[in-house]
Structures are given as C-alpha cells and as structure tokens.
Design a protein around this motif. Structure first.
Motif, short mmCIF file in Angstrom:
data_model
loop_
_atom_site.label_atom_id
_atom_site.label_comp_id
_atom_site.label_asym_id
_atom_site.label_seq_id
_atom_site.Cartn_x
_atom_site.Cartn_y
_atom_site.Cartn_z
N LYS A 195 0.83 -1.21 0.00
CA LYS A 195 0.00 0.00 0.00
C LYS A 195 0.87 1.26 0.00
N HIS A 196 1.98 1.22 0.74
CA HIS A 196 2.90 2.37 0.76
C HIS A 196 3.48 2.60 -0.64
N ILE A 197 3.77 1.52 -1.35
CA ILE A 197 4.32 1.65 -2.70
C ILE A 197 3.32 2.34 -3.62
N VAL A 198 2.06 1.94 -3.54
CA VAL A 198 1.02 2.56 -4.38
C VAL A 198 0.81 4.02 -4.00
N THR A 199 0.87 4.32 -2.71
CA THR A 199 0.75 5.72 -2.27
C THR A 199 1.89 6.56 -2.82
N HIS A 200 3.09 6.00 -2.82
CA HIS A 200 4.24 6.72 -3.39
C HIS A 200 4.03 6.94 -4.89
N LEU A 201 3.51 5.93 -5.58
CA LEU A 201 3.22 6.08 -7.01
C LEU A 201 2.18 7.18 -7.23
N PHE A 202 1.16 7.20 -6.40
CA PHE A 202 0.12 8.22 -6.49
C PHE A 202 0.69 9.63 -6.33
N GLU A 203 1.63 9.78 -5.41
CA GLU A 203 2.22 11.10 -5.16
C GLU A 203 3.04 11.61 -6.34
N GLN A 204 3.44 10.71 -7.23
CA GLN A 204 4.22 11.13 -8.39
C GLN A 204 3.35 11.51 -9.58
N SER A 205 2.02 11.42 -9.43
CA SER A 205 1.12 11.81 -10.52
C SER A 205 1.05 13.33 -10.56
N ASN A 206 2.06 13.92 -11.16
CA ASN A 206 2.21 15.37 -11.13
C ASN A 206 1.57 16.09 -12.32
N SER A 207 0.71 15.38 -13.05
CA SER A 207 -0.05 16.04 -14.11
C SER A 207 -1.30 15.21 -14.39
#
Length: 349
Positions: free
Chosen positions: A90-102
């Motif tokens: 879940k932490h990995i997916v949250t980190h991926l989500f935070e990189q959605s910068n556009s």
C-alpha cells in the motif's frame, strides 16, 4: 535479462492507483490474490516475459543518500522474512500516487509481486515486481442463458505485454540492487523511471557502449549527413559497428584513427563530442570494455539508408563497412545539374 524457467510467484496483491490532479483516489486490497491454477499459469509468464529480453539494468538513486530512495527502502523491507506484504504494498502505491504530477498520468491497476528463483546471469534470486496496467481492451464474451447463447462486451487486460513494470532483484553489486524496467507507454517515461523509481544506469560497460554508439549515431545525423552526404554517414556508421565488433576494449583515440580518413573530420567529431556530453549530461569514457548485449541492441537502431529527393532509397549493409566505399560512387552531372550515385554489382536478386 533474466530466465524464468524455475521462477515462481510467492505473493501478489492488486491495488488501484488514482491521480490527484483529476480527483481519482487509490483503492486498496487487504489480502493477497489466491490464484487458481489456470490463472497462475498465465499470470507468471505474462509478468516476467518482458524482462527476458531487457539488456540494460539500473540502480537506485537519490540526490542525498540512496537509503532514502523510497522504492529501494520498501523492496528491502519486502525481502525480509515476516514482512507485512500487504501494508508495504500500500505504501508503494501511495508513493506512485504522489508522483502523478499532471492530469496526463493515467490511473490503473497496480500489481505488487514477490517472485522466487529468478535466474539472473548464473545464479538464482528473489525479486520484487511492481507493475502498472494502464490500458484495458474491449473483448466479446459469449454466455448461455435460457438455452440460447448471447454476447456482451467486456473490458480486460491483454495477456501480451505490461504497460509499465520493474523487477528489483535481491542481489547487489558495488552500485546497489539491480533493477530492470520496461515501459511500453513512452509518453511519461520521466514519471516512471525518475519520479517513481528514481533509477539510473550504472557505471558499467553496457552504459559506456550505449553512450558511445548513441554519440556516433547523432554525430552522423547532425554533422556528417548534412555536410558530406548519406554515403559518408552510412560509411561511418558501418565502420563504427565494425570497430566495436572487432575490439573487446574501445579506445576513443584508436577509434578516431581507424574510422576517419581526414584530420578535419576528427576535429569535427571531437568538437561535437564535447557539445554532446554537455547537452546530454553524459561522459563518454576514453576507454571502456565493449558490451556485446548493448552493441546488439544499439545496432538495431542504426539506419544506413540514403534517402534521395527523387523517391529513391539506397540501403547499405551496416555489417559491410567497405562496401560503400568500394561499390558506391557519388558524383555530379553538369548537364542535369544533379548529384548521382553509381552502384557496382555482379548479380541482382
């Protein structure tokens, strides 16, 4: 590249990643997937097949300390016995989500996997896989109802290739854990490679070979072809490939002496090399070992076609460095006021 003959999928969980720019949120699973036999036998090769042909590998990076790289840390935790696989995933997916910068970044399914017995070179190791499925395909599904067959349209994942994926091997060299990555949707490569994984090429023969051949390819396109013509460009590329094939170690000074016949072209190459290194933030080593794997991959990218404005193309063999100089002659016709190529041959097929 890896081999998967003895590989097995120990654990797998599926989450959904959203995009904070368009208001879609993450959706998490609370348990690992319990595959039936048919699904498992299809899923395992689907996830690992892309990495069987990957020649280049990466290492984790961080501007301050690589121990602060998020995916490096999470993979360390997942490799430990007794790790909370669900929570860390879940932490990995949250980190991926935070990189959605556009808003351009796509939402999708995220699979976090723990593989065992993956063969890398001549040994076996565990690996953590992270896969993002962004595109689903419409397909027809037939079904039986009241003794009649009907059909409906459903959406699903194509079992051919993953959109984005990485494989983090539980093995390291002097530069850190070995990471393989694939990305079949190239519109946002910075998002996956740099923002999410934060990985870069290691300082090894694969990278040195790749950097030097890419330099030569760009030099041929930007300097040789405009100033000396397509024959000179193709001849240089063929000599470049031949030099790399014939030498286990590349020395740049020796390379220049063998592929260039004139001093002014050597100077043009040296000037371009300096500019190329600055513009692309790379360092072309003066001497390095040749990687056959990288050479084979870069050779496939080399185009040795001479395209003429009269809708005629001359294709030269990159593996025949002397053919262009020996059997192709360039000239100028004063009567037609046009350039021409004269091709010599014995038979045609």
């Amino acid at each position: 590249m890896i081999k998967r003959q003895k590989a097995s999928l120990r654990s797998c969980i599926i989450h959904k990643v959203g995009n904070k720019f368009n208001g879609t949120k993450n959706a998490f699973s609370d348990a690992i997937v319990d595959f039936d036999e048919a699904t498992y036998n299809l899923m395992l090769p689907y996830l690992l097949r892309p990495f069987m042909s990957v020649a280049e590998n990466y290492r984790f990076h961080h501007h301050s300390d690589v121990a602060l790289n998020e995916i490096n840390t999470y993979s360390d935790q997942l490799f430990k016995e007794g790790a909370d696989f669900v929570d860390i995933s879940k932490h990995i997916v949250t980190h991926l989500f935070e990189q959605s910068n556009s808003a351009q970044i796509k939402t999708g399914d995220v699979l976090i996997c723990h593989f065992e017995n993956i063969q890398y070179e001549d040994y076996f190791t565990d690996a953590i896989g992270i896969f993002k499925i962004e595109n689903k395909t419409e397909f027809f599904q037939t079904y039986l109802e009241d003794n009649n067959y009907d059909i409906l349209v459903q959406k699903g994942i194509q079992a051919k290739k993953v959109d984005k994926g990485c494989l983090i091997l539980n093995t390291s060299d002097m530069e850190g854990k070995i990471v393989l990555s694939v990305d079949n949707n190239t519109y946002d490569t910075q998002y996956w490679i740099k923002s999410f994984l934060n990985i870069r090429y290691p300082d090894d023969s694969n990278q040195h070979t790749k950097n030097c051949i890419e330099l030569c390819r760009e030099f041929s396109k930007e300097v040789l072809q405009p100033n000396f013509g397509g024959q000179e460009q193709s001849n240089f590329l063929a000599k470049t490939v031949d030099f790399f094939k014939e030498n286990e170690i590349v020395n740049i000074d020796t390379f220049k002496e063998e592929v260039f016949d004139e001093e002014d072209k050597i100077q043009l190459f040296e000037d371009y090399k300096k500019t190329y290194e600055t513009d692309n933030k790379v360092l072309i080593r003066n001497q390095f070992d040749v990687s056959e794997v990288a050479l084979k991959k870069q050779k496939q990218k080399i185009k040795t076609e001479i395209k003429l404005d009269t809708n005629i193309q001359i294709k030269l063999d990159v593996d025949a460095p002397d053919a262009s100089a020996e059997y192709l002659e360039r000239g100028y016709d004063e009567e037609k006021k046009m350039h021409f190529y004269k091709v010599f041959f014995n038979d045609e097929s």
